[in-house]
Design an enzyme around this catalytic site. Structure first.
Site, PDB file in Angstrom:
ATOM      1  N   LYS A 157      70.321 110.577-108.033  1.00  0.00           N
ATOM      2  CA  LYS A 157      69.766 109.309-108.714  1.00  0.00           C
ATOM      3  C   LYS A 157      70.449 109.246-109.961  1.00  0.00           C
ATOM      4  O   LYS A 157      70.504 110.210-110.589  1.00  0.00           O
ATOM      5  CB  LYS A 157      68.185 109.296-108.851  1.00  0.00           C
ATOM      6  CG  LYS A 157      67.705 108.057-109.204  1.00  0.00           C
ATOM      7  CD  LYS A 157      66.321 108.151-109.464  1.00  0.00           C
ATOM      8  CE  LYS A 157      65.425 106.748-110.083  1.00  0.00           C
ATOM      9  NZ  LYS A 157      63.978 106.826-109.848  1.00  0.00           N
ATOM     10  N   SER A 173      61.457 102.607-107.919  1.00  0.00           N
ATOM     11  CA  SER A 173      62.967 102.637-108.408  1.00  0.00           C
ATOM     12  C   SER A 173      63.779 103.385-107.877  1.00  0.00           C
ATOM     13  O   SER A 173      64.996 103.183-107.928  1.00  0.00           O
ATOM     14  CB  SER A 173      63.023 102.909-110.162  1.00  0.00           C
ATOM     15  OG  SER A 173      62.510 104.483-110.244  1.00  0.00           O
ATOM     16  N   SER A 220      57.887 105.528-108.060  1.00  0.00           N
ATOM     17  CA  SER A 220      59.025 105.200-107.548  1.00  0.00           C
ATOM     18  C   SER A 220      59.655 106.305-106.509  1.00  0.00           C
ATOM     19  O   SER A 220      60.888 106.002-106.339  1.00  0.00           O
ATOM     20  CB  SER A 220      60.080 105.468-108.798  1.00  0.00           C
ATOM     21  OG  SER A 220      59.602 104.319-109.687  1.00  0.00           O
TER      22      SER A 220
END
Lengths: 494, 95
Positions: free
Chosen positions: A78, A158, A182
Site C-alpha cells: 500500500k 481505503s 480500511s
C-alpha cells in the site's frame, strides 16, 4: 500446478521449496499480470527492478537451503508505507515526488522474511475514504462486476488497491492499513480475507500517519492461512514505535486447526441495523449456523454504545489527522505551491495545503481543527474520548463474561458503483458502521468472504477477537472459511 | 450549532488551508452535515467516565536520554522543495 499469480502463499511457498517454480518465474508472472491490469488502476508505482533483484536473492536462498517464511513471495505494498527510494505518497498530491530515505518497519520485516515487492498500491488519500475515490491517482476499479453489468464498482477503501490487486491475482498478497475499516471493508467488497490486528501488534513506524491511536497495519490475502502467514511476518515489537507491544508473537499458522468446539461466539443485537439489506441479514444468520455446526456455542450479547461509535470516530480521527497532517507544510518534503510576489510563510502554508490536499482530506483536517479549537474541545473531543472508553468497556464486559469472539456482518452492503455516494460525506462514513468499533476498542478484527449476493457480488462476515488473541481469532475465521467454502473469483474483463 | 461562512473561514485559517470565498458556503454546509452527525454524542451519559488516552494499557518504555541517531543532513534535506547550504529555505519570516 495453479497458474502462477493465482497461487496462494502457502502453495507457492511449498512449490518454491520443492523447486517446482522459481521466485523469478513467480515474480515475472505477477509483473505480467500487473501490466495487463491497467484498467483496475491498482498498482500506481511499479518496481520491477526491485522485484527482480529480490526474487533473484530469494532463489539463491532457496537453493542454499536458507529460505525464510516468505522467501520469493511477490507482494503489493500500500502506498501508505514508506519504502526506501520508492515513491510513497499516501495517494496524495502533497507528497508528490517524495522518496523516503528509510524503510517502514513492517515492509523491512516482510523483506527480511524474503518477500518480493512488485510495486505500490493505490488507496484513498491519506487512507481517508471508503471507496478509493479520494486518491490523487484516480479511482481503483473493483475486478468484480455485477453479472454482465459493466458498471464500474468500488473496491472499497481505503486499501482499495490492495484489495483489487489480491482479488484479481496480480500478486499473492498485499499490505493494508485499517483506521476505521480500511482493511476489512475492501476485503469484503472484493471477496478476499483481511485482518486488522490488535492495536500495537504491528509497528506504525514508517507508515504515513492518519489517526495514530487507531491506525494499524495488516495483511490482505487470498485466504485465512495466507493472512496468518503474512501477519506473522508483519507483527512484533519495534523500539521505534512507542505504542508497539513488547509481547511475543505466536505462530499463527500452527494455530489453524479448525477446531472451535466449545468456543463461545457473541452475536451483538445492536449490529442488527434498521434498513439492513435482507441479504446481509441472511448471510449473518448463515454464518451463525456455520459456527454452530462447527461446535461453537452462540450467545446473544449487547454492546450498548455501538450506535455512538461512528460519531465518536468522526471526532477522534479528524482531530488526530489535523494534528498529524500539520507536518505537510511545503518545507521539508513534498509539494510547495508557487508563490506570488510578496507572499510570506503563511501564504506558503495555505497555498501549499490548498493545492496539495484533496477535498475529503481538507474536510477532515478542518473538522479536526474545529473540534480541537478553544471552546469546542470539551464538547466534542473530550466527549468523544469518553464515549470511546464506554465502547471499549462494552467489549471488555462481554469478553469477561466468557465470549471468545463476536460475529457480525463486515459491511452494510456489497460493493457499490463508483461515483454513487460521493455527494454526502456522512453517507460514505456509514460504510464503516460494523468495523469502526473495533478500531476504537483496539481489538483484532477479520473479514472473511462468505457468499455472493443476488447481483453476484461478494459479501463478507467479520469476526472480532479478544486483544492479543489473533491466533485464536484466525482459527475461528478458518473454521468459518471452511464452512462457507467461498471459492468464487471475479471473471476477467480487464 | 450551525456553522456560518465566517466560522468556516476561521477554521480554514486555523488549519492553514486557503479556501476561496466562493467555496466557503459549501464548506460550511459540509461542516454542518458532519457536525449534525456528531451531535448524537451529546445523548450519551458520560458522567464520571475518563476520556481514553491510550487504547491498550501499557507503560511507555524508558531509555537513557542520549543521542542515538543523527549526522544525516543530506538525507534529511533530500526531499525538501527548497534546500540551500544545508538548510530548509522558506520565504522571509522576519522583516
Amino acid at each position: 500446478m495453479t497458474e502462477l499469480p493465482k497461487m496462494k502463499i502457502a502453495e507457492a511457498r511449498d512449490a518454491l521449496r520443492k523447486g517446482d517454480v522459481t521466485a523469478i518465474e513467480l515474480t515475472e508472472a505477477c509483473l505480467k499480470a500487473i501490466d495487463g491490469a491497467g484498467p483496475l488502476n491498482a498498482f500506481v508505482h511499479h518496481t520491477p527492478e526491485i522485484a527482480t533483484e529480490q526474487a533473484r536473492a530469494a532463489d539463491a536462498r532457496v537453493k542454499a537451503g536458507d529460505a525464510p517464511a516468505l522467501c520469493g513471495i511477490p507482494l503489493g505494498i500500500k502506498d501508505l508505507f514508506c519504502t526506501k527510494g520508492v515513491p510513497s505518497q499516501a495517494a496524495s498530491r502533497i507528497l508528490q515526488g517524495f522518496r523516503p530515505e528509510y524503510e517502514s518497519t513492517v515492509t523491512s520485516q516482510l523483506f527480511d522474511a524474503g518477500a518480493v515487492m512488485l510495486g505500490k498500491l493505490n488507496m484513498d488519500e491519506f487512507a481517508m475514504g471508503s471507496s478509493n475515490e479520494t486518491s490523487t491517482y484516480g479511482d481503483v476499479v473493483n475486478p468484480w462486476r455485477a453479472g454482465n453489468d459493466e458498471t464500474k464498482l468500488t473496491p472499497g477503501g481505503s486499501s482499495g488497491g490492495s484489495a483489487a490487486a489480491v482479488a484479481a491475482d496480480l500478486c499473492l498478497g498485499a499490505t493494508g492499513t485499517d483506521t476505521g475499516g480500511s482493511i476489512r471493508q475492501p476485503a469484503a467488497f472484493t471477496g478476499i480475507t483481511g485482518i486488522k490486528p490488535t492495536y500495537g501488534r504491528c509497528s506504525r513506524w514508517g507508515i504515513v500517519a492518519f489517526a495514530s491511536s487507531l491506525d494499524q497495519a495488516g495483511p490482505m490475502a487470498k485466504d485465512v492461512r495466507d493472512a496468518a502467514i503474512l501477519l506473522q511476518a508483519m507483527c512484533g515489537h519495534d523500539p521505534k514505535d512507542s505504542t508497539s507491544a513488547d509481547l511475543p508473537v505466536p505462530d499463527f499458522e500452527s494455530m489453524l486447526t479448525g477446531d472451535i468446539k466449545g468456543k463461545v461466539i457473541g452475536i451483538p443485537r445492536e449490529y442488527r441495523m434498521d434498513g439492513m439489506p435482507d441479504e446481509i441479514e441472511a448471510l449473518w444468520s448463515e454464518g451463525r449456523k456455520m459456527l454452530q455446526d462447527a461446535g461453537a456455542e452462540l450467545r446473544d450479547i449487547s454492546l450498548p454504545h455501538t450506535k455512538y461509535a461512528l460519531p465518536a470516530y468522526y471526532v477522534i480521527a479528524p482531530a488526530e489527522a489535523s494534528s498529524n497532517l500539520a507536518r505537510y507544510d511545503g518545507v521539508r518534503y513534498g509539494h510547495r505551491a508557487t508563490l506570488s510576489q510578496g507572499d510570506g510563510i503563511t501564504e506558503m502554508y495555505e497555498k501549499t495545503r490548498a493545492e496539495g490536499f484533496g477535498d475529503e482530506v481538507k474536510r477532515r483536517v478542518m473538522i479536526g481543527t474545529y473540534v480541537l479549537s478553544a471552546g469546542f474541545y470539551d464538547a466534542y473531543y473530550n466527549r468523544a474520548r469518553k464515549v470511546r472508553t464506554l465502547i471499549k468497556r462494552d467489549f471488555e464486559t462481554v469478553f469477561a463474561e466468557g465470549i471468545d469472539a463476536i460475529l457480525t456482518p463486515a459491511t452494510p452492503s456489497s460493493a457499490f458503483a463508483l461515483g454513487q455516494e460521493q455527494a454526502d460525506p456522512v453517507q460514505m462514513y456509514l460504510n464503516d458502521v460494523f468495523t469502526v468499533t473495533v478500531n476504537l476498542a483496539g481489538l483484532p478484527g477479520i473479514a472473511v468472504p462468505a457468499g455472493l449476493d443476488r447481483k453476484g457480488l461478494p459479501l463478507g462476515l467479520q469476526l472480532i477477537g479478544r486483544p492479543w488473541e489473533e491466533g485464536d481469532l484466525l482459527n475461528t475465521a478458518y473454521a468459518l472459511e471452511r464452512a462457507a467454502g467461498f471459492v468464487d473469483k471475479p471473471a476477467k474483463w480487464w | 450549532m450551525s456553522i456560518d461562512t465566517e466560522t468556516a473561514a476561521r477554521v480554514a485559517k486555523l488549519a492553514r488551508i486557503k479556501v476561496e470565498d466562493e467555496a466557503l458556503e459549501g464548506l460550511a454546509q459540509d461542516f454542518n452535515t458532519i457536525l449534525g452527525f456528531i451531535e448524537q454524542l451529546q445523548e450519551v451519559d458520560v458522567e464520571g467516565i475518563e476520556p481514553m488516552t491510550g487504547v491498550t494499557p501499557m507503560r511507555l518504555k524508558r531509555r537513557p536520554d542520549g543521542v542515538t541517531d543523527g549526522g544525516m543532513q543530506d538525507k534529511v534535506l533530500s526531499n525538501a522543495p527548497d534546500a540551500r547550504e544545508g538548510f530548509f529555505a522558506v520565504p522571509k519570516v522576519v522583516e
